[in-house]
Scaffold this active site. Structure first.
Site, PDB file in Angstrom:
ATOM      1  N   TYR A   1      49.387  93.296 -15.839  1.00 31.72           N
ATOM      2  CA  TYR A   1      50.581  93.100 -16.665  1.00 31.72           C
ATOM      3  C   TYR A   1      51.333  94.408 -16.900  1.00 31.72           C
ATOM      4  CZ  TYR A   1      53.207  89.974 -19.767  1.00 31.72           C
ATOM      5  OH  TYR A   1      54.176  89.189 -20.339  1.00 31.72           O
TER       6      TYR A   1
ATOM      7  N   LYS B   1      56.197  93.968 -24.121  1.00 32.09           N
ATOM      8  CA  LYS B   1      55.883  92.914 -25.081  1.00 32.09           C
ATOM      9  C   LYS B   1      55.403  93.501 -26.411  1.00 32.09           C
ATOM     10  CE  LYS B   1      56.803  89.060 -22.889  1.00 32.09           C
ATOM     11  NZ  LYS B   1      57.848  88.136 -23.375  1.00 32.09           N
TER      12      LYS B   1
END
Length: 252
Positions: A151, A158
């Site tokens: 990720y 995020k």
């Protein structure tokens, strides 16, 4: 009909497998007037997907990285808004898939602007249309305390999104506007397809989630978004609601 009489702007409808599409569908079923946003070449995609909704929504043009689009958004949407759904995220390929140490700043900056700063930009752009009782809800993948495989910089973005939501909750709270996030487990959306190695999330999520997890079912996350858009959470802001089968609450 918990959204009866409410008007909601939903961003990020790119396919009928997206959380944003499920939000728009359920919001309409719950009585809301839904407005979608899209831009450029993907506008035609959004228009095609929108035909699958219970009612054909208005679609306004919005590129959250274009100041002119942001400045014109209130005029384009018109009227008032009771809710805004931030379903926007993007990271260049160099920022995903294991190249964390090599990703150049230019690509990282793009990921941060589109995936985190855009929440603030969207909130400011729609602020003139909102008032007490308004609700802004963003889509998250929880990165508060851990680093995920593959990720990479999207995870950092995020985490920035989560912090941005808290500061927005602080500054918009006096105006009666709530800001919350829904942290969904991994789902097979268009965004997920752009993440190399996404399948590594799927098996472990199903094994560890106390309630189990279906990577194809966007409805649970969408229902949480719709609930936060309603007036059933009048004193909740700055919150991250996990819709992940309970994965976040258990250890290995």
């Amino acid at each position: 009909m918990i959204l009866d009489g409410r008007r909601v702007l939903v961003t990020g409808v790119l396919s009928d497998a997206s959380i944003a599409f499920a939000v728009a569908r359920i919001a309409q079923e719950q009585g809301a007037e839904v407005v979608l946003s899209s831009f450029g070449r993907i506008m035609s995609i959004t228009e095609r997907v929108a035909r699958k909704l219970p009612s054909k929504p208005e679609i306004v043009e919005l590129d959250v990285t274009d100041p002119a689009h942001l400045d014109a958004l209130a005029t384009r949407v018109g009227g008032h808004l009771d809710g805004v759904v931030h379903a926007i995220g993007f990271a260049p390929p160099s920022c995903l898939g294991g190249g964390f140490l090599e990703a150049p700043w230019e690509d990282v900056a793009t990921a941060m602007q589109v995936s985190a700063y855009s929440l603030k930009a969207l909130a400011v752009a729609t602020r003139p249309l909102m008032g007490p009782g308004g609700s802004i809800v963003g889509l998250d993948f929880d990165n508060t305390t851990q680093a995920w495989p593959v990720y990479d910089w999207m995870g950092v973005a995020k985490a920035a999104l989560e912090s941005t939501a808290r500061y927005l909750a602080r500054d918009l709270g006096p105006e009666g506007i709530r800001v919350n996030l829904v942290a969904a487990g991994p789902l097979r959306t268009m965004a997920a397809k752009s993440i190399p190695g996404f399948e590594r999330f799927e098996a472990v999520w199903s094994e560890r989630s106390p309630l189990g997890w279906d990577v194809r079912d966007t409805t649970p996350a969408a229902r949480a978004v719709v609930a936060l858009l309603s007036d059933w959470f009048p004193a909740t802001t700055g919150e991250i609601v996990h819709v992940d089968g309970g994965f976040h609450a258990v250890g290995a």
